[in-house]
Write a protein that holds these residues in place. Sequence first.
Motif, PDB file in Angstrom:
ATOM      1  N   HIS A   1       0.860  -1.209   0.000  1.00 31.33           N
ATOM      2  CA  HIS A   1       0.000   0.000   0.000  1.00 31.33           C
ATOM      3  C   HIS A   1       0.886   1.245   0.000  1.00 31.33           C
ATOM      4  O   HIS A   1       1.501   1.583   1.012  1.00 31.33           O
ATOM      5  CB  HIS A   1      -0.906  -0.014   1.249  1.00 31.33           C
ATOM      6  CG  HIS A   1      -1.825   1.167   1.368  1.00 31.33           C
ATOM      7  ND1 HIS A   1      -3.114   1.044   1.833  1.00 31.33           N
ATOM      8  CD2 HIS A   1      -1.655   2.497   1.112  1.00 31.33           C
ATOM      9  CE1 HIS A   1      -3.696   2.236   1.852  1.00 31.33           C
ATOM     10  NE2 HIS A   1      -2.823   3.138   1.425  1.00 31.33           N
TER      11      HIS A   1
ATOM     12  N   HIS B   1       1.378   5.382  -2.114  1.00 27.13           N
ATOM     13  CA  HIS B   1       0.952   6.408  -3.083  1.00 27.13           C
ATOM     14  C   HIS B   1       2.257   7.082  -3.536  1.00 27.13           C
ATOM     15  O   HIS B   1       2.492   8.234  -3.178  1.00 27.13           O
ATOM     16  CB  HIS B   1       0.050   7.448  -2.425  1.00 27.13           C
ATOM     17  CG  HIS B   1      -1.090   6.901  -1.602  1.00 27.13           C
ATOM     18  ND1 HIS B   1      -2.400   7.094  -1.948  1.00 27.13           N
ATOM     19  CD2 HIS B   1      -1.133   6.181  -0.447  1.00 27.13           C
ATOM     20  CE1 HIS B   1      -3.204   6.532  -1.039  1.00 27.13           C
ATOM     21  NE2 HIS B   1      -2.450   5.975  -0.110  1.00 27.13           N
TER      22      HIS B   1
ATOM     23  N   LYS C   1      -0.642   3.648  -6.051  1.00 23.54           N
ATOM     24  CA  LYS C   1      -1.992   4.100  -6.379  1.00 23.54           C
ATOM     25  C   LYS C   1      -1.961   5.397  -7.166  1.00 23.54           C
ATOM     26  O   LYS C   1      -1.107   6.254  -6.933  1.00 23.54           O
ATOM     27  CB  LYS C   1      -2.783   4.350  -5.088  1.00 23.54           C
ATOM     28  CG  LYS C   1      -2.881   3.121  -4.178  1.00 23.54           C
ATOM     29  CD  LYS C   1      -3.572   3.465  -2.873  1.00 23.54           C
ATOM     30  CE  LYS C   1      -3.341   2.421  -1.799  1.00 23.54           C
ATOM     31  NZ  LYS C   1      -3.960   1.126  -2.072  1.00 23.54           N
TER      32      LYS C   1
ATOM     33  N   HIS D   1      -9.716   1.930   1.501  1.00 29.26           N
ATOM     34  CA  HIS D   1      -9.176   2.673   2.647  1.00 29.26           C
ATOM     35  C   HIS D   1     -10.295   2.683   3.680  1.00 29.26           C
ATOM     36  O   HIS D   1     -11.317   3.359   3.479  1.00 29.26           O
ATOM     37  CB  HIS D   1      -8.836   4.107   2.248  1.00 29.26           C
ATOM     38  CG  HIS D   1      -7.503   4.265   1.582  1.00 29.26           C
ATOM     39  ND1 HIS D   1      -7.208   3.765   0.346  1.00 29.26           N
ATOM     40  CD2 HIS D   1      -6.369   4.887   2.019  1.00 29.26           C
ATOM     41  CE1 HIS D   1      -5.960   4.078   0.039  1.00 29.26           C
ATOM     42  NE2 HIS D   1      -5.425   4.759   1.037  1.00 29.26           N
TER      43      HIS D   1
ATOM     44  N   HIS E   1      -5.660   0.297   6.524  1.00 32.77           N
ATOM     45  CA  HIS E   1      -5.646   1.260   7.648  1.00 32.77           C
ATOM     46  C   HIS E   1      -6.251   0.615   8.888  1.00 32.77           C
ATOM     47  O   HIS E   1      -5.525   0.168   9.758  1.00 32.77           O
ATOM     48  CB  HIS E   1      -6.356   2.585   7.320  1.00 32.77           C
ATOM     49  CG  HIS E   1      -5.556   3.501   6.471  1.00 32.77           C
ATOM     50  ND1 HIS E   1      -4.447   4.145   6.926  1.00 32.77           N
ATOM     51  CD2 HIS E   1      -5.706   3.867   5.176  1.00 32.77           C
ATOM     52  CE1 HIS E   1      -3.945   4.889   5.953  1.00 32.77           C
ATOM     53  NE2 HIS E   1      -4.679   4.725   4.890  1.00 32.77           N
TER      54      HIS E   1
ATOM     55  N   ASP F   1       2.314   2.797   3.267  1.00 27.82           N
ATOM     56  CA  ASP F   1       1.400   3.887   2.906  1.00 27.82           C
ATOM     57  C   ASP F   1       2.173   5.125   2.435  1.00 27.82           C
ATOM     58  O   ASP F   1       1.655   6.244   2.499  1.00 27.82           O
ATOM     59  CB  ASP F   1       0.490   4.264   4.087  1.00 27.82           C
ATOM     60  CG  ASP F   1      -0.690   5.137   3.671  1.00 27.82           C
ATOM     61  OD1 ASP F   1      -1.070   5.092   2.492  1.00 27.82           O
ATOM     62  OD2 ASP F   1      -1.225   5.869   4.530  1.00 27.82           O
TER      63      ASP F   1
HETATM   64 FE    FE Z   1      -3.260   5.150   1.582  1.00 24.00          FE
END
Ligand code: FE
Length: 414
Positions: free
Chosen positions: A79, A81, A148, A249, A272, A323
């Motif tokens: 996960h 970004h 992502k 999420h 999360h 994340d």
């Molecule tokens: Fe995220």
Amino acid sequence: MGDQLLIKNAAQVVTPVGHTALKGAAMKDIKIYENASVLIEDGRITAVGDETEWAKTVPADKQIDATGKTVLPGFVDSHTHFVFGGYRADEFLWRMEGMTYMEIMERGGGINNTMKATREASGEELIDHSMDILKKMLAFGITTVEGKSGYGMDHDTELKQLEVMKELEKRQPVEIVRTFLGAHSIPPEYKGRNEEFLEFLIKEVMPDVKKADLAQFCDIFCEKGVFSIEESRKFLQQAKDMGFDLKIHADEIVTLGGAELGAELGCTSADHLLHASDEGIKALANSDTVATLLPTTAFCLKEPFAPARKMIDAGCAVALATDFNPGSGFTNSVPLMIALGVIYMGMTAEEAITALTLNGAAAVGRADKIGSIEEGKQADLVILQYPSYKFLPYHTGVNIVETVIKKGKVVHQA
Ligand code: FE
Ligand code: NIG
């Protein structure tokens, strides 16, 4: 005989075992081979064990002596970004002064701030920036990363982010799993019109993402003040009907029921979960949905950590991921993540390893190919500087990855 590589004399070869996520008590059942070797041919693992005879058949320059070292599966960061424009250092410091993540978002900062910079950046600029990040990830032992979109929230920028990830995979060794996260926030031009924005994504963006095979997964930020449970259910169901695998999420800032929704829809992972309810945890334990926990985000937001111990005891399959993003957690430090998991979230070192390898692989739908050191799996490996996996949490916050191997080739050496 194909292209060979032999890692020999390792103090330990440590791995979870299996081709699917390990749930609950099984997460700690890692296999430990002492004084062991790993034989690789044509990018795949062909044997693991204490066989010294293998050294006679492999050319000397294709042998790595791992005396006093530990071999693990390459880490899967399921996960992130990692493709974005601009930075948000000011916001980080505002949070330290007491402003909340959602307050910053409501004032036009947060995701929409990064959106502006990402819309303005060219593809090549995003590539340059991301290459540097991928290099750092590789040095931490990450051999597969999920990335992502979601900083465009318009047709062209969403596609640009995904195309950048596709191109990056050709230019460097870290394998990239792409996720469409157009539903990351509500862009200014759709303010107050959530339903129309989601319709726009479904009708005008996602068909093009699908046509060009730009993403395997579709994700949504299901959160109070962003997308509701009802909106998320409808959107993800439509994405599923279009052939996307799903992520969500869920329950990051408040308890909303995202964990339950993730299980209900058969999401590959629900992520999360800081505020997942007991029912949500039960629903995940009774499903094949991986509970992906992101300790560095909780840490950077000064939020309570997700209840990893409770989830594992309830029978969930837990994965750990960074994340990495410019807002809620601008760190891709694997050592920090492991430290938080073991010191604050009650995970054992063995569970943390499973969470970062096989369960991370399951969270991106690839547990049949990567995530463990077993015959037939892709040879993605890390070699630690120390003689036991226990040094991962023990040498707290320090990167002890010495060598990284991707598809049977040495791709990083500290
Ligand atoms: Fe995220
Ligand atoms: O996973 N919560 C939504 N998305 C990201 C944060 C993105 C950002 O702040 O830029 C997350 O925390």
